[in-house]
Design an enzyme around this catalytic site. Structure first.
Site, PDB file in Angstrom:
ATOM      1  CB  ALA A 236      -0.923  -0.008   1.224  1.00 27.30           C
ATOM      2  CD  GLU A 259       2.854 -10.818  -1.542  1.00 28.73           C
ATOM      3  OE1 GLU A 259       2.847 -11.625  -0.601  1.00 28.73           O
ATOM      4  OE2 GLU A 259       3.130  -9.609  -1.391  1.00 28.73           O
ATOM      5  N   GLY A 405      22.221 -10.527   5.616  1.00 33.42           N
ATOM      6  CA  GLY A 405      22.737  -9.261   6.132  1.00 33.42           C
ATOM      7  C   GLY A 405      23.208  -8.338   5.035  1.00 33.42           C
TER       8      GLY A 405
END
Length: 493
Positions: A236, A259, A405
């Protein structure tokens, strides 16, 4: 040439054999053995030539394998802070087991007799670098030719690979000169003067005043990571950013959704743009006639916006690079958004090594942003420890970035979306929509927390002190029109 129907893509590609290619083409590979000898001879006799050669040349600049081995031995000596002469180079070659291969100490003595003028070292280096670029381009072209005959290679991958090979062949042999501080100060002063004359931001606007005040807009070549736990509002917020740049500022934006489908994304945009509830847009409840008018009116600007959506699921990394390059070149895209990083398909050879795969994806995104000179906003998931940690108000930390990382290391900026009510830290109904955008890393600026409100029914973020916009966004079209006088209505229409 026979077409290969299958290949083990996990194996490292073998470099093209230039001698074989030369025989096939009926030509000798580009080379200058006499110049190679002159350079090596000068390095054996003139200490001043060593530094100049080491700065300009690499072992690949020498085509003759014997010359290459000698240069590699010299490089090892320089790295060991040992002076270069016939004796030390002979000893190093003996240590490496290459002395007999190059012809023994006699060959080194012969080289010292073929020394060119030290004053011509720059010219010799230029010749060797030109020959190297020619050979690299031949190798790259041959590899491209082989892949072009291979039906198992996707065309998008082939295009990206071809572009990368040609680019690497040129750039690997073009070294950037050291620049004087005086010249750099002049360039910086010119930028500062240009900024004084500009009344706007120097990057792509986010559409949120308090955020743009900190970032000065999304900066060219930056990789921005937008991270949160699932269902907190990453998509959003990123759609709000895309909409603000494309609709309000007419800047082309590319949105890669791995997605959600393009239709789902557009419905979200329609919800936040129209001010109607998500339930109305989804068809959960009927639209009133005035709401149809509101929808059509509000969507005019959005329908004309330069916003491009790609919803290819499981998009391979190389295919993403190719599409991004084409969009920047052909559509003048100024901002790229990827939803989300962990769903991109990394290099095939790293399958099963998730941390290394995500690290490769992260590095490629940063390299793409730098190569295309546009900001890339990549959404990322956070690990569960972000909501399980005790203390700190439940706020996410850089160490919460999921699976690698290297995401934190590669990013120029890291943003977190923090909603206290979502993780059960507040039972107060007034805190329900309160949200914080946390700038946890900012390579070129300050870190801070920006208070916002998430209007979940409209899938829209507004700034916490922007109460007028927040009220207007939730006000039905008919009520808004009725509350205006005639002059305001005319201006509105």
């Amino acid at each position: 040439m026979a077409t290969r129907t299958a290949r083990n893509s996990g194996k490292k590609e073998q470099p093209a054999n230039l001698d074989s290619i030369g025989l096939e083409m009926g030509n000798k590979p580009p080379q200058a053995p006499d110049v190679e000898e002159a350079v090596l001879g000068a390095m054996l006799l003139e200490p001043s030539c060593v530094d100049e050669a080491m700065e300009e040349l690499t072992a690949s600049c020498f085509y003759d394998p014997k010359h290459r081995m000698i240069f590699e031995a010299m490089t090892s000596l320089v790295n060991d802070h040992t002076s270069i002469d016939i004796i030390t180079v002979s000893a190093k070659l003996r240590e490496l087991g290459n002395l007999e291969d190059v012809g023994g100490s006699v060959a080194l003595a012969d080289l010292s007799q073929k020394v060119g003028s030290a004053a011509h070292m720059e010219y010799y280096s230029k010749i060797l670098k030109q020959k190297t670029i020619q050979r690299d381009l031949i190798s790259a072209s041959y590899d491209i030719l082989k892949d072009s005959y291979d039906d198992s290679v996707k065309v998008d991958d082939l295009i990206d690979k071809a572009q990368s090979k040609i680019y690497d062949a040129i750039q690997s042999n073009v070294k950037k000169d050291v620049q004087e501080i005086g010249a750099l100060i002049n360039l910086a002063m010119a930028d500062i003067e240009a900024a004084q004359d500009s009344t706007g931001l120097n990057g792509v606007p986010s559409g949120f005043v308090s955020m743009d005040r900190v970032t000065q807009g999304w900066q060219k070549s930056d990789l921005i990571i937008l991270a949160a736990r699932p269902s907190v509002g990453k998509t959003a917020f990123s759609l709000n950013l895309a909409r603000n740049a494309a609709v309000d500022h007419h800047m082309a934006v590319a949105f890669f959704s791995l997605e959600m489908s393009a239709t789902q994304l557009v419905k979200r945009l329609m919800t936040s743009e129209s001010g109607l509830s998500a339930d109305k847009i989804k068809g959960g409840s009927k639209l009133e006639p005035y709401e149809w008018e509101q929808l059509e009116y509000k969507l005019k600007a959005l329908s004309r916006a330069p916003l491009y959506i790609d919803d290819t699921p499981g998009l391979p990394l190389m295919e993403f690079r190719t599409k991004a390059k084409n969009l920047v070149k052909n559509k003048q895209v100024r901002l790229i958004i990827v939803d989300y990083l962990q769903l991109l398909q990394g290099p095939v050879e790293l399958k099963g090594m998730r941390e290394q795969e995500v690290a490769a994806i992260s590095r490629t995104l940063k390299a793409t942003a730098k190569e295309l000179d546009v900001p890339i906003i990549a959404l990322s998931q956070l690990s569960r420890q972000a909501v399980q940690r005790q203390g700190g108000g439940g706020k996410p930390q850089l160490s919460d970035l999921r699976e690698s990382g290297s995401i934190e290391q590669d990013a120029d900026m890291v943003l977190f979306i923090h909603r206290p009510d979502y993780i059960g830290l507040s039972d107060n109904p007034e805190d329900k929509d309160k949200t914080q955008i946390i700038i946890a890393k900012h390579r070129n600026g300050e870190t801070c927390e920006i208070d916002m409100v998430f209007k979940s029914d409209q899938i829209k973020f507004v700034e916490a002190d922007d109460t007028l916009d927040a009220r207007a966004a939730s006000m039905p079209y008919a009520s808004a029109m009725n509350s205006m006088d005639s002059s305001e209505v005319n201006e509105f229409e």
